[in-house]
Each structure stands twice: as structure tokens, then as C-alpha cells.
Write an enzyme that holds these catalytic residues in place. Structure first.
Site, PDB file in Angstrom:
ATOM      1  N   ASP A   1     -43.504  -6.063  70.847  1.00  0.00           N
ATOM      2  CA  ASP A   1     -43.604  -4.605  70.830  1.00  0.00           C
ATOM      3  C   ASP A   1     -44.138  -4.101  69.491  1.00  0.00           C
ATOM      4  O   ASP A   1     -44.929  -3.155  69.441  1.00  0.00           O
ATOM      5  CB  ASP A   1     -42.277  -3.937  71.195  1.00  0.00           C
ATOM      6  CG  ASP A   1     -41.071  -4.577  70.525  1.00  0.00           C
ATOM      7  OD1 ASP A   1     -41.232  -5.629  69.896  1.00  0.00           O
ATOM      8  OD2 ASP A   1     -39.962  -4.021  70.653  1.00  0.00           O
TER       9      ASP A   1
ATOM     10  N   ASP B   1     -51.335 -10.284  78.671  1.00  0.00           N
ATOM     11  CA  ASP B   1     -52.033  -9.375  79.572  1.00  0.00           C
ATOM     12  C   ASP B   1     -51.964  -7.951  79.033  1.00  0.00           C
ATOM     13  O   ASP B   1     -52.978  -7.248  78.944  1.00  0.00           O
ATOM     14  CB  ASP B   1     -51.398  -9.460  80.962  1.00  0.00           C
ATOM     15  CG  ASP B   1     -52.212  -8.751  82.028  1.00  0.00           C
ATOM     16  OD1 ASP B   1     -53.372  -8.373  81.767  1.00  0.00           O
ATOM     17  OD2 ASP B   1     -51.688  -8.567  83.142  1.00  0.00           O
TER      18      ASP B   1
ATOM     19  N   LYS C   1     -41.459 -12.263  72.312  1.00  0.00           N
ATOM     20  CA  LYS C   1     -40.284 -11.398  72.374  1.00  0.00           C
ATOM     21  C   LYS C   1     -39.036 -12.265  72.236  1.00  0.00           C
ATOM     22  O   LYS C   1     -38.050 -12.128  72.960  1.00  0.00           O
ATOM     23  CB  LYS C   1     -40.286 -10.609  73.683  1.00  0.00           C
ATOM     24  CG  LYS C   1     -39.306  -9.446  73.722  1.00  0.00           C
ATOM     25  CD  LYS C   1     -39.596  -8.383  72.681  1.00  0.00           C
ATOM     26  CE  LYS C   1     -38.562  -7.261  72.795  1.00  0.00           C
ATOM     27  NZ  LYS C   1     -38.590  -6.373  71.628  1.00  0.00           N
TER      28      LYS C   1
END
Length: 412
Positions: A277, A301, A223
């Protein structure tokens, strides 16, 4: 090594680690612990299958039972005793069941503690489809990738303090006084460390895996568009490893198009990156474009659990935690205490975790036989309740499913 309340088996031999490689005898001593909840159902079922597979290739696992979780607390007054950690250190490979960690209080995650104490820096989860398993996507057969999640850093490092604590307030004041950063005083505080060292060793392991297993690509997921100096640095350091240490094997996605017109040269691995994302929809819409995936801890995760849904859910997803010459193998699912002791739950994840462990120690024939036998069992309609509710067939219990797998394994 001295032990307080357990004793290693007298027969069997230790797995050794020499010159960067595991030296595995034909009768290795392997510690195991059932953990909490359904661990007492699925671990014995898996061991039954693993023993049959080992015997099939003329080998034997000498099991060494140790304890963690509620059983350990009853025996030692400690949820994670030194005996257990020392056994893993001495014998190098361990099979574990799920461990319960209360949400919001009690004690810190035992899983995280095991990873940090033993420096199991890579959570490695292969995600592949077993024929016959119900899936929510149209082409689950396209799913075949391996996720390498950094295991020791990020917001999961456990460096956090509750709202109103002296530590949190002190840090809030420090950030305001030294850097002019304003954080509300009623905030809990957590730290997100991502280091060059930890990032590079994870990506190094992922690229080596890709080379050794003839994989086509390694994708760095991050990210970094928002968290430039942590997640963005993860991306940059990953590319550095690829270029500086594996330049003869790796090309970037830009090079693939600029130099090779989009046609991947034989023997080359494409190293690319994706925003986290976006990656969630990529594994749904462009499933077969991904092969080996490397991520920081938190997003790793999330993505690995989402990926498990593509191939039937957490009940069949295997996992492992790997360091340098040491590995602890655990299923992805939790302890599900409400189902404990009912001979009901699906042991497939634990069985396939054992297959992954066999692959790690070099018993690849046994590993492949286990996977094939599980697939044969499910395809024949012999399934546990969680799969039965979607596809029908013959509903069986945990032990009965394992016995059916053994029967199919012995027919191979």
C-alpha cells in the site's frame, strides 16, 4: 507439430531455445492472434509498424495467424484451441490482442489460462514516459521502471469455489474441525498459494534483467506485515535469491547506508522492499527512486495498472508474459468491445508491445526506432481521440496513426 485448422507458413524459420538463450533467425515465424473487441483494430495497425521496423534493419517477420476468443469459438467451438497453444509452444514468441473474460461467470480468464498452460510465470511491464503524452503528474519524465509480476500463483491461481458449493462447505468444515478456524458458511472460498519456487524464479529473472540492463535497484513489494507466510515469505525468498545467487552484484538497502554511507557503489544493485500500500504513494512521490519492481500476482496487477496512469493510461502501456524461452506479448488494456471496428482507438499500447517483443528477440535497434517514431508522432500532435481530448492537435484514426508512425520511422 500437428494442427487442426491452421497451417504454419512455408517460408520463415523457427526461433529456437538452446542453452538458456533464444536463437533468432532473420525471418522468424511469429504467431499472432487479434483476440476480441478492438484487437481487430490495434493488432493489424501494430503489425504494419513492426513490419516497417523489421525491414529497416534488414529482417522480416513471417506472421502466422492463430485464434483465441470469439473468433476461435466460431471456428473451433473452443475459446482457446490446442492449435493456438501448440503454435506458441512451437514458435516460442507470439503477439496477441486483448481477450474478453466475463465477470462473475461463463469461462475462466483466457489470459490466465494461457499463462498457466505455457508457464509464463513473469508478467513484465516496462513503464516509461513518451514525450508529448498528457500525464496527471508534474514530472512524468521521471517515470522509468520495469514491473515483474508473478503470473501463476496467489489468489489469481483460480483455486476458488462459490458460496454454498459442496467444495466450499467441505473446506469450511475442514478448517473448523482441524484448525479451529471459523468462516461463515455463506462465504465463497479462494486459496492464496505463494511458493518458494515460483517466487525465486521471478525474482531471479528480475535481478538478471537489472544486471543486463544496468538498472540501479530491485524492489520487492509485498504485504508481509499482514500476510506473513505468503507475502512475507515472498519478501524473504527474494532476499535469499539476491544474497545466495547474485551476492557479487547485490547489496541491501541497509548495507547501502551502513557500509557505503548511502552512496551506491559502481556496479552494485540495491535490493530493497516496500509494503504494497505504501508503494502506491511511493511511485507518485518518489518516482525516480524505483527501477525494477518485483511483486506477487494480485498486487502486481494493481500496481502495474496504477503505474500506467502516470504515463498516460492503459492505451499506451505495453506488456508481456515471459517463461523460460517462451514469451507472449500483449497490451495492458482490455478488449473495449463498444469501440471495436470503428478505426478509433489508440494502437500505441499494441505497437509498443511489439517493440517490447522485438527487444526480447534481440532486435533492439528496431525496438528503439519504434519507440522513437511513436514519440515523434505524438509530439507532432498527430494523436487518436483519447489523447486529443486532453491536448488537441490532429485527431486521426487507428490506421492513420499507425501510418504516421511508419512515416516517422522511415525518416530515422
Amino acid at each position: 507439430m500437428q494442427y487442426e485448422k491452421v497451417k504454419p507458413p512455408e517460408n520463415g524459420e523457427k526461433i529456437r531455445y538452446e542453452n538458456g538463450k533464444l536463437i533468432v533467425p532473420d525471418n522468424p515465424i511469429i504467431p499472432y492472434f487479434e483476440g476480441d473487441g478492438i484487437g481487430k483494430d490495434v493488432v493489424p495497425a501494430a503489425i504494419r509498424v513492426l513490419d516497417a521496423a523489421a525491414d529497416k534493419i534488414g529482417k522480416e517477420v513471417v506472421w502466422f495467424q492463430v485464434y483465441a476468443g470469439e473468433d476461435a469459438y466460431k471456428l473451433y467451438g473452443n475459446y482457446l484451441p490446442d492449435d493456438t497453444l501448440n503454435a506458441i509452444k512451437e514458435f516460442r514468441v507470439a503477439l496477441k490482442g486483448p481477450l474478453t473474460t466475463p465477470v462473475g461467470g461463463g469461462y475462466r480468464s483466457l489470459n490466465v489460462t494461457i499463462r498457466q498452460v505455457l508457464d509464463l510465470y513473469a508478467n513484465v511491464r516496462p513503464v516509461y514516459y513518451l514525450k508529448g503524452v498528457p500525464s496527471p503528474i508534474k514530472h512524468p519524465e521521471k517515470v522509468n521502471f520495469v514491473i515483474f509480476r508473478e503470473n501463476t500463483e496467489d489468489v489469481y491461481a483460480g483455486i476458488e469455489w462459490p458460496r454454498g458449493s459442496e467444495e466450499a462447505l467441505k473446506l469450511i468444515r475442514f478448517l473448523k474441525n482441524e484448525f479451529g478456524v471459523t468462516i461463515r458458511e455463506d462465504s465463497g472460498i479462494g486459496i492464496k498459494p505463494i511458493s518458494e519456487f515460483a517466487t525465486k524464479r521471478l525474482v531471479r529473472m528480475a535481478i538478471r534483467y537489472a544486471i543486463e540492463n544496468n538498472r540501479k535497484s530491485v524492489t520487492l513489494v509485498h504485504k508481509g506485515n499482514i500476510m506473513k507466510y505468503t507475502e512475507g515469505a515472498f519478501r524473504d525468498w527474494g532476499y535469499e535469491v539476491a544474497k545466495q545467487e547474485f551476492g557479487e552484484y547485490c547489496i541491501t538497502e541497509d548495507e547501502l547506508w551502513d557500509k557505503y554511507g548511502g552512496k551506491q557503489p559502481e556496479g552494485k544493485i540495491v535490493v530493497k522492499d516496500r509494503i504494497a500500500d505504501n508503494m502506491f504513494q511511493q511511485i507518485l512521490t518518489r518516482t525516480d527512486e524505483y527501477d525494477v519492481i518485483a511483486l506477487p500476482n494480485l498486487n502486481g496487477d494493481y500496481l502495474s495498472d496504477a503505474a500506467a496512469a502516470l504515463i498516460g493510461g492503459l492505451g499506451i502501456a505495453p506488456g508481456s508474459n515471459i517463461g523460460d524461452g517462451i514469451g507472449v506479448f500483449e497490451p495492458v488494456h482490455g478488449s473495449a468491445p463498444k469501440y471495436a471496428g470503428q478505426n478509433k482507438v489508440n494502437p500505441t499500447a499494441e505497437i509498443l508491445t511489439g517493440a517490447l517483443m522485438f527487444e526480447y528477440i534481440g532486435w533492439k535497434d528496431a525496438s528503439e526506432m519504434i519507440k522513437k517514431a511513436v514519440e515523434m508522432t505524438i509530439s507532432s500532435g498527430i494523436v487518436t481521440y483519447d489523447i486529443h481530448r486532453h491536448m488537441g492537435g490532429t485527431k486521426v484514426g487507428t490506421r492513420e496513426f499507425a501510418e504516421a508512425v511508419v512515416e516517422n520511422l522511415q525518416s530515422l
